[in-house]
Design a protein around this motif. Structure first.
Motif, PDB file in Angstrom:
ATOM      1  N   GLU A  53       0.828  -1.204   0.000  1.00  0.00           N
ATOM      2  CA  GLU A  53       0.000   0.000   0.000  1.00  0.00           C
ATOM      3  C   GLU A  53       0.869   1.264   0.000  1.00  0.00           C
ATOM      4  OE1 GLU A  53      -2.914   1.081  -0.261  1.00  0.00           O
ATOM      5  OE2 GLU A  53      -4.112  -0.738  -0.335  1.00  0.00           O
ATOM      6  N   PRO A  54       0.398   2.352  -0.641  1.00  0.00           N
ATOM      7  CA  PRO A  54       1.151   3.609  -0.649  1.00  0.00           C
ATOM      8  C   PRO A  54       1.208   4.227   0.741  1.00  0.00           C
ATOM      9  CG  PRO A  54      -1.011   3.931  -1.614  1.00  0.00           C
ATOM     10  CD  PRO A  54      -0.841   2.448  -1.425  1.00  0.00           C
ATOM     11  N   GLU A  55       2.235   5.052   0.943  1.00  0.00           N
ATOM     12  CA  GLU A  55       2.441   5.672   2.243  1.00  0.00           C
ATOM     13  C   GLU A  55       1.248   6.510   2.674  1.00  0.00           C
ATOM     14  OE1 GLU A  55       6.118   7.793   2.311  1.00  0.00           O
ATOM     15  OE2 GLU A  55       7.244   6.156   1.401  1.00  0.00           O
ATOM     16  N   GLU A  56       0.622   7.208   1.742  1.00  0.00           N
ATOM     17  CA  GLU A  56      -0.468   8.112   2.101  1.00  0.00           C
ATOM     18  C   GLU A  56      -1.630   7.368   2.759  1.00  0.00           C
ATOM     19  OE1 GLU A  56      -2.061  11.436   3.106  1.00  0.00           O
ATOM     20  OE2 GLU A  56      -0.122  11.354   2.076  1.00  0.00           O
ATOM     21  N   THR A  57      -1.855   6.113   2.361  1.00  0.00           N
ATOM     22  CA  THR A  57      -2.908   5.324   2.992  1.00  0.00           C
ATOM     23  C   THR A  57      -2.596   5.106   4.462  1.00  0.00           C
ATOM     24  OG1 THR A  57      -3.323   4.188   0.892  1.00  0.00           O
ATOM     25  CG2 THR A  57      -4.169   3.147   2.907  1.00  0.00           C
ATOM     26  N   ILE A  58      -1.327   4.854   4.768  1.00  0.00           N
ATOM     27  CA  ILE A  58      -0.906   4.647   6.149  1.00  0.00           C
ATOM     28  C   ILE A  58      -1.061   5.943   6.939  1.00  0.00           C
ATOM     29  CG2 ILE A  58       1.016   3.940   7.619  1.00  0.00           C
ATOM     30  CD1 ILE A  58       2.115   2.443   5.131  1.00  0.00           C
ATOM     31  N   TYR A  59      -0.647   7.052   6.335  1.00  0.00           N
ATOM     32  CA  TYR A  59      -0.766   8.342   7.009  1.00  0.00           C
ATOM     33  C   TYR A  59      -2.232   8.681   7.293  1.00  0.00           C
ATOM     34  CZ  TYR A  59       4.026   8.931   5.233  1.00  0.00           C
ATOM     35  OH  TYR A  59       5.345   8.764   4.937  1.00  0.00           O
ATOM     36  N   SER A  60      -3.101   8.379   6.338  1.00  0.00           N
ATOM     37  CA  SER A  60      -4.526   8.657   6.518  1.00  0.00           C
ATOM     38  C   SER A  60      -5.101   7.845   7.678  1.00  0.00           C
ATOM     39  CB  SER A  60      -5.294   8.336   5.237  1.00  0.00           C
ATOM     40  OG  SER A  60      -4.891   9.181   4.177  1.00  0.00           O
ATOM     41  N   LEU A  61      -4.635   6.622   7.820  1.00  0.00           N
ATOM     42  CA  LEU A  61      -5.119   5.772   8.904  1.00  0.00           C
ATOM     43  C   LEU A  61      -4.746   6.367  10.261  1.00  0.00           C
ATOM     44  CD1 LEU A  61      -6.440   3.206   9.895  1.00  0.00           C
ATOM     45  CD2 LEU A  61      -4.287   2.006   9.518  1.00  0.00           C
ATOM     46  N   ILE A  62      -3.548   6.918  10.369  1.00  0.00           N
ATOM     47  CA  ILE A  62      -3.132   7.554  11.626  1.00  0.00           C
ATOM     48  C   ILE A  62      -3.995   8.779  11.903  1.00  0.00           C
ATOM     49  CG2 ILE A  62      -1.236   8.730  12.805  1.00  0.00           C
ATOM     50  CD1 ILE A  62       0.692   6.929  11.221  1.00  0.00           C
ATOM     51  N   ARG A  63      -4.217   9.590  10.871  1.00  0.00           N
ATOM     52  CA  ARG A  63      -5.041  10.792  11.060  1.00  0.00           C
ATOM     53  C   ARG A  63      -6.462  10.428  11.486  1.00  0.00           C
ATOM     54  NH1 ARG A  63      -2.249  12.404   6.142  1.00  0.00           N
ATOM     55  NH2 ARG A  63      -0.750  14.070   6.608  1.00  0.00           N
ATOM     56  N   GLU A  64      -7.020   9.385  10.872  1.00  0.00           N
ATOM     57  CA  GLU A  64      -8.367   8.956  11.224  1.00  0.00           C
ATOM     58  C   GLU A  64      -8.433   8.422  12.657  1.00  0.00           C
ATOM     59  OE1 GLU A  64      -9.293   6.041   8.329  1.00  0.00           O
ATOM     60  OE2 GLU A  64      -9.264   7.449   6.629  1.00  0.00           O
ATOM     61  N   SER A  65      -7.345   7.793  13.097  1.00  0.00           N
ATOM     62  CA  SER A  65      -7.318   7.204  14.433  1.00  0.00           C
ATOM     63  C   SER A  65      -7.173   8.257  15.521  1.00  0.00           C
ATOM     64  CB  SER A  65      -6.176   6.189  14.540  1.00  0.00           C
ATOM     65  OG  SER A  65      -6.341   5.124  13.615  1.00  0.00           O
TER      66      SER A  65
END
Length: 297
Positions: free
Chosen positions: A6-18
Motif C-alpha cells: 500500500e502507498p504511504e499516504e494510505t498509512i498516514y490517513s489511517l493515523i489521522r483517522e485514528s
C-alpha cells in the motif's frame, strides 16, 4: 487496512483517522518491518501499525508489556496514543532518540553494565503479575514444545533449500537442544529480539537510551537475549554481560546461546521465502556458515 504494497499516504490517513484531535504536521514512513509499519510524526512521535488486519497481536502485546516496565533502568516505549481501526491497534509513543546498537563496533564498559542491569531487571519480573498477564506464562516444558513445533515447520520449509548434509546437521542441533540442553532451563520474561535497531545507544556510545520493539516479548529462555547480542558482537563481550547477569546460568546455558545464534537466520529464511528470493538465499548462506562453526570457537 494497508497491505504489503500500500502507498504511504494510505498509512498516514489511517493515523489521522485514528487520532483526529492530534495535530500531525509531518509524517515519515521510516520502517516496514516484518510485523508493523513505523511512522515518525512531527519528528517526535513513533506510530506503529500492523502490516496485516490479522497481525495486531504483537503490537497489542507490546503495548501491554511496556506498560508493566515503566521503572525499567533503560528507556522503553510509553504508548500515550492508542486507538484502533476496527479491531487492529494503532499506537504511538514519544520517540526515543538514539543510534542502533550495531552502529558501534564494540560494546563500551558503560553499555555492557547497562545491558546487564536491564537483563537483570527483566529476570526480576518473572513473578510479576502484570508481566505474566501481558505476555503469558510459559514453563520450560512449554518452551521445548514451542521449539519442537518450530523444528517441524522449519524442516518442511528447508528441505528444498538445503543439501542433505546441512539438513542433517540442523536435525542434530535440534536433537541436542531439545533432548539435552533444555533439561535445566528456567524461564523468565525475555525481549526476544534484542539486537540491531531494537537497542538504542547515545552518540558517544556510553549509554543505552532505550530498548524498543517488544512485540516478540514472552516468557522464555534468557539465553535467547544473549544470543541476539552475539549476532553483532564478539562472544567475549557478551560474556562480560553474562558475568553480571543475576539469573540462573545452568551448565547448558551457553549451549543454548550457541543454538539460538546458529538458528537465528532461519527466521529470515521463513519470512523471505516466496517474498524475496535473493534475501532468502542470503539467510540460507548465513545459516550454513553458522552451523559450520561454533560461537565459542
Amino acid at each position: 487496512m494497508p497491505d504489503y504494497n500500500e502507498p504511504e499516504e494510505t498509512i498516514y490517513s489511517l493515523i489521522r483517522e485514528s487520532f483526529p484531535d492530534l495535530s500531525l504536521e509531518s509524517m515519515e514512513l521510516v520502517d516496514s518491518g516484518w510485523e508493523n509499519y513505523v511512522v515518525i510524526a512531527n519528528r517526535k512521535i513513533a506510530f506503529k501499525i500492523p502490516r496485516k488486519m490479522e497481525g495486531g497481536e504483537p503490537l497489542t502485546r507490546e503495548i501491554s508489556i511496556t506498560g508493566c516496565l515503566k521503572d525499567s533502568p533503560v528507556g522503553v516505549p510509553v504508548f500515550k496514543y492508542v486507538s484502533s481501526h476496527g479491531e487492529v491497534p494503532v499506537a504511538g509513543y514519544d520517540l526515543i532518540e538514539g543510534d542502533p546498537l550495531n552502529s558501534i563496533v564494540r560494546l563500551t564498559s558503560p553499555i555492557i553494565a547497562q545491558l546487564a542491569e536491564f537483563l537483570n531487571y527483566l529476570f526480576s519480573r518473572k513473578d510479576d503479575g502484570c508481566v505474566i498477564n501481558a505476555i503469558g506464562y510459559r514453563s520450560a516444558e512449554d518452551w521445548v514444545k514451542k521449539y519442537t513445533e518450530y523444528r517441524e515447520n522449519l524442516y518442511s520449509s528447508l528441505i528444498e533449500l538445503l543439501d542433505d548434509q546441512t539438513l542433517s546437521v540442523i536435525a542434530l542441533r535440534f536433537d541436542e537442544f531439545l533432548n539435552n540442553s533444555c533439561r535445566t532451563l528456567q524461564t523468565s520474561p525475555v525481549h526476544g529480539d534484542l539486537y540491531r535497531g531494537n537497542v538504542l545507544v547515545g552518540a558517544d556510545a556510553c549509554a543505552v537510551k532505550g530498548v524498543i520493539d517488544w512485540g516478540t516479548a514472552e516468557f522464555g529462555d534468557p539465553a535467547i537475549d544473549f544470543a541476539a547480542l552475539a549476532v553483532d558482537f564478539d562472544i567475549e563481550q557478551v560474556e562480560e554481560i553474562l558475568e553480571s547477569y543475576e539469573g540462573p546460568v545452568d551448565k547448558y546455558f551457553r549451549d543454548r546461546v550457541e543454538f539460538y545464534w546458529q538458528m537465528e537466520p532461519t527466521y529470515g529464511i521463513l519470512y523471505f521465502s516466496g517474498r524475496d528470493e535473493e534475501e532468502c538465499e542470503r539467510h540460507v548462506k548465513e545459516l550454513q556458515k553458522r552451523i559450520s562453526k561454533g560461537l565459542y570457537g
